[in-house]
Design a protein around this motif. Sequence first.
Motif: not given
Lengths: 111, 114
Positions: A9, A43, A86, A88, A101-104, B35, B37, B40-43, B90
């Motif tokens: 993470q 991003p 970050l 992703l 998407f992953g949380k990055g 989206y 953001q 803890g949750h991301g996009l 976003f």
Amino acid sequence: TQLLEQSPQFLSIQEGENLTVYCNSSSVFSSLQWYRQEPGEGPVLLVTVVTGGEVKKLKRLTFQFGDARKDSSLHITAAQPGDTGLYLCAGAPGRDDKIIFGKGTRLHILP
Amino acid sequence: DAGITQSPRHKVTETGTPVTLRCHQTENHRYMYWYRQDPGHGLRLIHYSYGVKDTDKGEVSDGYSVSRSKTEDFLLTLESATSSQTSVYFCATESEGQGSDEQYFGPGTRLTVT
């Protein structure tokens, strides 16, 4: 639920070191994308990998798609402070599925 | 760079008020996405559009509506803002026919609901 799990993470390393971050799933993806996001910005697409086993290089960044197309890795050689951000990963499991998407991985390169 | 702009870039609003966020693109991309953001949750996908007047719900659509009257514009409306909708929003676009799911993002709108 189809997930893209990214690890680690958080990663903080010294300038000049090498690092690898990972993007894993139990599902097969037709393609995976990697993005980099800097604070206060959206991003930005870095690369798309499509073929199992594919390796793509973008200067000091090397992206690999797993043979089974379930995972991907990003390796940075000689990290620089400008690599901070970050990272992703994203992909659509099926042709008609929406992208997830992953949380990055939040990467910090110390000068 | 897909030429995506979002407005406003920052907004503070009170609970219960309506809010509309705008996304504008100059690349004539068919698909557009909203989206949010959060740590803890991301996009997470709110709504998306696959053409003018063609929209559909995403993962977290409750409390949000969208409209797309022109190819270049995609509006996100919070009918009655709640504190849980405080987030960074976003917009993204995707060109038809690429086949590789590549999305291009706007700079984001930071929304605070007090």
